[in-house]
Each structure stands twice: as structure tokens, then as C-alpha cells.
Design a protein around this motif. Structure first.
Motif, PDB file in Angstrom:
ATOM      1  N   SER A  76       0.966  -1.134  -0.040  1.00  0.00           N
ATOM      2  CA  SER A  76      -0.102   0.005  -0.099  1.00  0.00           C
ATOM      3  C   SER A  76       0.776   1.159  -0.036  1.00  0.00           C
ATOM      4  CB  SER A  76      -0.882  -0.223   1.229  1.00  0.00           C
ATOM      5  OG  SER A  76      -0.081  -0.434   2.395  1.00  0.00           O
ATOM      6  N   ARG A  77       0.205   2.455   0.017  1.00  0.00           N
ATOM      7  CA  ARG A  77       0.941   3.627  -0.119  1.00  0.00           C
ATOM      8  C   ARG A  77       0.628   4.614   0.878  1.00  0.00           C
ATOM      9  NH1 ARG A  77       1.371   6.281  -5.982  1.00  0.00           N
ATOM     10  NH2 ARG A  77       2.994   4.354  -6.387  1.00  0.00           N
ATOM     11  N   VAL A  78       1.630   5.185   1.493  1.00  0.00           N
ATOM     12  CA  VAL A  78       1.464   6.223   2.719  1.00  0.00           C
ATOM     13  C   VAL A  78       2.412   7.305   2.058  1.00  0.00           C
ATOM     14  CG1 VAL A  78       1.944   6.669   4.914  1.00  0.00           C
ATOM     15  CG2 VAL A  78       1.193   4.402   4.563  1.00  0.00           C
ATOM     16  N   GLY A  79       1.625   8.596   2.647  1.00  0.00           N
ATOM     17  CA  GLY A  79       2.150   9.881   2.127  1.00  0.00           C
ATOM     18  C   GLY A  79       2.490  10.619   3.236  1.00  0.00           C
ATOM     19  N   LEU A  80       3.473  11.293   3.311  1.00  0.00           N
ATOM     20  CA  LEU A  80       4.026  12.204   4.440  1.00  0.00           C
ATOM     21  C   LEU A  80       4.153  13.543   3.885  1.00  0.00           C
ATOM     22  CD1 LEU A  80       6.713   9.816   6.024  1.00  0.00           C
ATOM     23  CD2 LEU A  80       4.405   9.935   6.572  1.00  0.00           C
ATOM     24  N   PRO A  89       8.859  20.720  -0.228  1.00  0.00           N
ATOM     25  CA  PRO A  89       9.463  21.722  -0.928  1.00  0.00           C
ATOM     26  C   PRO A  89      10.967  21.840  -0.658  1.00  0.00           C
ATOM     27  CG  PRO A  89       8.111  22.914   0.054  1.00  0.00           C
ATOM     28  CD  PRO A  89       7.697  21.551   0.635  1.00  0.00           C
ATOM     29  N   VAL A  90      11.332  21.798   0.480  1.00  0.00           N
ATOM     30  CA  VAL A  90      12.890  22.034   0.942  1.00  0.00           C
ATOM     31  C   VAL A  90      13.604  20.594   1.211  1.00  0.00           C
ATOM     32  CG1 VAL A  90      11.863  24.352   1.867  1.00  0.00           C
ATOM     33  CG2 VAL A  90      12.149  22.115   3.514  1.00  0.00           C
ATOM     34  N   ALA A  91      12.861  19.566   1.011  1.00  0.00           N
ATOM     35  CA  ALA A  91      13.792  18.539   1.303  1.00  0.00           C
ATOM     36  C   ALA A  91      14.625  18.081   0.119  1.00  0.00           C
ATOM     37  CB  ALA A  91      12.832  17.284   1.712  1.00  0.00           C
ATOM     38  N   SER A  92      15.806  17.672   0.318  1.00  0.00           N
ATOM     39  CA  SER A  92      16.670  17.526  -0.764  1.00  0.00           C
ATOM     40  C   SER A  92      16.495  16.114  -1.319  1.00  0.00           C
ATOM     41  CB  SER A  92      18.036  17.704  -0.468  1.00  0.00           C
ATOM     42  OG  SER A  92      18.625  16.718   0.550  1.00  0.00           O
ATOM     43  N   PRO A  93      16.947  15.566  -2.383  1.00  0.00           N
ATOM     44  CA  PRO A  93      17.187  14.115  -2.775  1.00  0.00           C
ATOM     45  C   PRO A  93      17.815  13.324  -1.782  1.00  0.00           C
ATOM     46  CG  PRO A  93      17.163  15.738  -4.749  1.00  0.00           C
ATOM     47  CD  PRO A  93      17.410  16.478  -3.657  1.00  0.00           C
ATOM     48  N   ASP A  94      18.915  13.773  -1.254  1.00  0.00           N
ATOM     49  CA  ASP A  94      19.476  13.097  -0.486  1.00  0.00           C
ATOM     50  C   ASP A  94      18.727  12.833   0.752  1.00  0.00           C
ATOM     51  OD1 ASP A  94      22.226  11.765   0.298  1.00  0.00           O
ATOM     52  OD2 ASP A  94      22.245  13.546   1.798  1.00  0.00           O
ATOM     53  N   ARG A 151      17.912   9.183   2.114  1.00  0.00           N
ATOM     54  CA  ARG A 151      18.207   8.660   3.303  1.00  0.00           C
ATOM     55  C   ARG A 151      17.216   8.305   4.447  1.00  0.00           C
ATOM     56  NH1 ARG A 151      20.300  12.468   6.184  1.00  0.00           N
ATOM     57  NH2 ARG A 151      20.736  14.262   4.600  1.00  0.00           N
ATOM     58  N   ALA A 152      15.953   8.739   4.048  1.00  0.00           N
ATOM     59  CA  ALA A 152      14.795   8.464   4.642  1.00  0.00           C
ATOM     60  C   ALA A 152      13.950   7.237   4.284  1.00  0.00           C
ATOM     61  CB  ALA A 152      13.595   9.847   4.775  1.00  0.00           C
ATOM     62  N   GLY A 153      14.347   6.901   3.046  1.00  0.00           N
ATOM     63  CA  GLY A 153      13.699   5.832   2.190  1.00  0.00           C
ATOM     64  C   GLY A 153      12.640   6.139   1.790  1.00  0.00           C
ATOM     65  N   VAL A 154      12.322   7.462   1.292  1.00  0.00           N
ATOM     66  CA  VAL A 154      10.949   7.633   0.811  1.00  0.00           C
ATOM     67  C   VAL A 154      11.148   8.357  -0.674  1.00  0.00           C
ATOM     68  CG1 VAL A 154      10.129   8.516   2.920  1.00  0.00           C
ATOM     69  CG2 VAL A 154      11.134  10.225   1.597  1.00  0.00           C
ATOM     70  N   ARG A 155      10.141   8.501  -1.318  1.00  0.00           N
ATOM     71  CA  ARG A 155      10.207   8.982  -2.781  1.00  0.00           C
ATOM     72  C   ARG A 155       9.478  10.307  -2.746  1.00  0.00           C
ATOM     73  NH1 ARG A 155       6.722   8.650  -7.552  1.00  0.00           N
ATOM     74  NH2 ARG A 155       5.617   7.078  -6.378  1.00  0.00           N
ATOM     75  N   LEU A 156      10.180  11.429  -3.012  1.00  0.00           N
ATOM     76  CA  LEU A 156       9.666  12.846  -3.190  1.00  0.00           C
ATOM     77  C   LEU A 156       8.628  12.835  -4.227  1.00  0.00           C
ATOM     78  CD1 LEU A 156      12.568  15.127  -2.478  1.00  0.00           C
ATOM     79  CD2 LEU A 156      10.774  14.716  -0.813  1.00  0.00           C
ATOM     80  N   VAL A 157       7.584  13.469  -4.360  1.00  0.00           N
ATOM     81  CA  VAL A 157       6.340  13.705  -5.036  1.00  0.00           C
ATOM     82  C   VAL A 157       5.770  15.030  -4.726  1.00  0.00           C
ATOM     83  CG1 VAL A 157       5.841  11.172  -5.431  1.00  0.00           C
ATOM     84  CG2 VAL A 157       4.630  12.619  -3.868  1.00  0.00           C
ATOM     85  N   GLY A 158       5.048  15.648  -5.706  1.00  0.00           N
ATOM     86  CA  GLY A 158       4.338  16.760  -5.422  1.00  0.00           C
ATOM     87  C   GLY A 158       3.062  16.621  -4.383  1.00  0.00           C
TER      88      GLY A 158
END
Length: 336
Positions: free
Chosen positions: A156-160, A186-191, A195-202
Motif C-alpha cells: 500500500s502507499r502512505v504519504g508524508l 519543497p525544502v527536502a533534498s533528494p539526499d 536517507r529517509a527511504g521515501v520518494r519525493l512527489v508533489g
């Protein structure tokens, strides 16, 4: 024969109600081994009546009910060299006059994040099983559903929304489960995301595609009321929204309208704006709203962690070591 160096002087200023929880006896004993602590401890109101109590203070120890560090108060504290805050946020007590002094300030946000992340994890798992929705349906129909279809904690998918202290800690808890974790920040870097184990999305994708969305963003002018009709209506069937951050992130009038129409959705609101809601607020009566009074935050003995973090930082400061939880002035405006 050289005289031993005088120990720094410290003063504890915070509200009385939570003082013993935040600074229990063993923490105060540790503090007293490091500094000369002025007695008695004061409240913000008592300090306002006698601001010269800061005249000889090197270190201000505080927490909930901290004094605002404005130019007038700082003028009474010429020796102040550090402020250690046994609470999460420092935005309400810092001012331009404070930052201009270059005084380090420590936040115990990392310690306060622990119970919030634990509470969030519990609500995420309940949300993935759609426990609150099914409980409502069982109570209404007085029947158990046959083979209910829920996402569960399997692929499943959880969004933060937000990857600060709490968001990252929630992500680390969720890493133990077979789910995909997305984040919008918007201020989180890809790095940071890696390291958090998440995928950045809009934020739009976050709401439209996640079975559970949990809010962990700071309250800033650009985030106030950002969760409104469009985002809430984009949530999928049976989705759960969790807010342990700031109530004003949500446009509560819009949320009430959406939740009234979308009875499949569940909103778990541990924070509201105002707090508590006004007496006739629909949040009290909507069956798909779960209202809790800041249960996610540190309560009772959980607050000991905050005082222990301050003690550890005081030990580092008096020992000439770098502080681990000092706030970077350059990032202070973007913090909760």
C-alpha cells in the motif's frame, strides 16, 4: 595556587504545570552538577515582573511557557551565552534581536518527535486497515461486513507531508513494513529523501495516490490552510488523513464540507485551529472525524526525554563540545 574556574550560572524559566515532568528530580540533579542553578525556578510571568533575575545568568533553561527573547529582555541578560529549550518549537520565543546576538539555542524537537511518530505510526496502521471507517459501519448497521476490502500494510502507499524531525522518524518506522512511502516537502533534498527511504512527489500526487496521508509540515504563511477542498476531494475511497502537526494547515470549513459529503474518508485530528474547536464546530459531530487532544505529543513521563536532551546538551556546552541540537539561524524561519 590558581582558583578553580567559576561554574556557569543557569536559570530555569517555564510554566509550572509541566515543569516536574520535563525537568524531573534526576535531570535537575544532573544539571546541578554542571552549573550553579539559581533558585527558585520562575514562570514567564514571574520573570516579566523581575527581569533583572537574568542579570547574572549564563544559560537559560526553559520549555513550555518560555519567555520571548526580545530586545527588552535581552538587555537584562548581558552574560547570556546559551538557551536550552525542552520543547519542540522555538519560533514563538525567538526574535531578530535574539538572532543578532549570536546566542546558540537548542530545541528538544528530536525528543518531542518520538511520541508523535509513535502515535502517527499507530494511526497509519489503523488507517491502512480502515479501522475507523469499518467501526463506524459496524456500529451503524449492527452487522459485520463480509470480507472487507482494505489496503492493509502490504504494498500500500502512505504519504508524508513534511520531512522534518517527525516526518523522518515516521518514515523510519514505516520502513519496517512492506509499503511504499511518499513524501512532499519543497525544502527536502533528494539526499534527505534517499536517507529517509521515501520518494519525493508533489502534494497533488501525494493526496491522489496514497491510502493514508499524514501531515508533518510547519505552519508558515504559505502552508496555512493549504489542505482544502481540492486536495481532500482527491483522496481515494476510504483514505485516512492524519494531522499531528498544526491545525491551521487544514482549511477546517472546507474539510467539514468534504467530510460531510465523503463519508468514506476518515480524518484523525490531534490538532485543530482553534484548539479546542469552537463549541458548535462540526468536527465534534461528524462521525468520520476522530478528535484527540494532542495525545500524540509528549505526555507525563514521556516528557522526561525533553529534559534529558537538554541535560545532554548542557553537558556538551559546559564541556566545550559542539551542540548536537542547536538551531541553525539560516533555517529557523522554515521550522515548525
Amino acid at each position: 595556587m590558581n582558583e578553580p574556574a567559576a561554574r556557569p550560572t543557569a536559570l530555569l524559566v517555564m510554566e509550572q504545570e509541566r515543569r516536574a515532568d520535563v525537568y524531573p528530580r534526576e535531570v535537575l540533579a544532573g544539571i546541578d552538577r554542571l552549573v550553579e542553578r539559581q533558585a527558585p525556578a520562575l514562570t514567564r510571568q514571574q520573570l516579566a515582573e523581575d527581569p533583572d533575575a537574568l542579570r547574572g545568568v549564563d544559560i537559560l533553561l526553559t520549555g513550555w511557557g518560555a519567555p520571548v527573547l526580545d530586545a527588552a529582555l535581552l538587555s537584562r541578560a548581558p552574560r547570556l551565552r546559551a538557551v536550552l529549550v525542552a520543547a519542540g518549537s522555538v519560533r514563538h520565543l525567538t526574535t531578530p534581536a535574539f538572532w543578532s546576538r549570536g546566542i546558540p539555542i537548542v530545541s528538544a524537537a528530536a525528543a518531542n518527535a518520538v511520541p508523535v511518530a509513535e502515535f502517527t505510526l499507530a494511526q497509519v496502521l489503523l488507517g491502512l486497515k480502515q479501522v475507523h471507517r469499518i467501526t463506524r459501519e459496524v456500529a451503524s448497521s449492527r452487522r459485520f461486513p463480509h470480507n472487507p476490502q482494505v489496503p492493509g500494510a502490504y504494498r500500500s502507499r502512505v504519504g508524508l507531508l513534511g520531512l522534518g524531525h517527525i516526518g523522518r522518524l515516521v518514515a523510519s518506522h514505516l520502513a519496517r513494513f512492506d509499503i511504499e512511502v511518499l513524501a512532499a516537502d519543497p525544502v527536502a533534498s533528494p539526499d534527505t529523501a534517499r536517507r529517509a527511504g521515501v520518494r519525493l512527489v508533489g502534494v497533488e500526487e501525494l493526496f491522489a495516490t496514497c491510502h493514508v496521508v499524514s501531515l508533518h509540515a510547519p505552519l508558515l504563511p504559505e502552508t496555512r490552510g493549504m489542505i482544502g477542498t481540492r486536495l481532500l476531494n482527491s483522496l481515494g475511497p476510504g483514505a485516512t488523513l492524519i494531522n499531528t502537526a498544526r491545525g491551521a494547515l487544514i482549511d477546517e470549513h472546507a474539510a467539514a464540507e468534504v467530510l460531510r459529503a465523503r463519508t468514506d474518508l476518515t480524518a484523525v485530528l490531534d490538532v485543530t485551529h482553534p484548539e479546542p474547536p469552537v463549541e458548535d464546530s462540526p468536527l465534534f459531530t461528524l462521525p468520520n472525524v476522530v478528535l484527540t487532544p494532542h495525545l500524540g505529543g509528549a505526555l507525563g513521563p514521556e516528557r522526561h526525554r525533553l529534559g534529558e536532551l537538554v541535560l545532554d546538551e548542557l553537558r556538551r556546552f559546559t564541556g566545550g563540545l559542539p551542540l548536537q541540537y542547536a538551531i541553525d539561524p539560516a533555517h529557523a524561519a522554515s521550522l515548525a
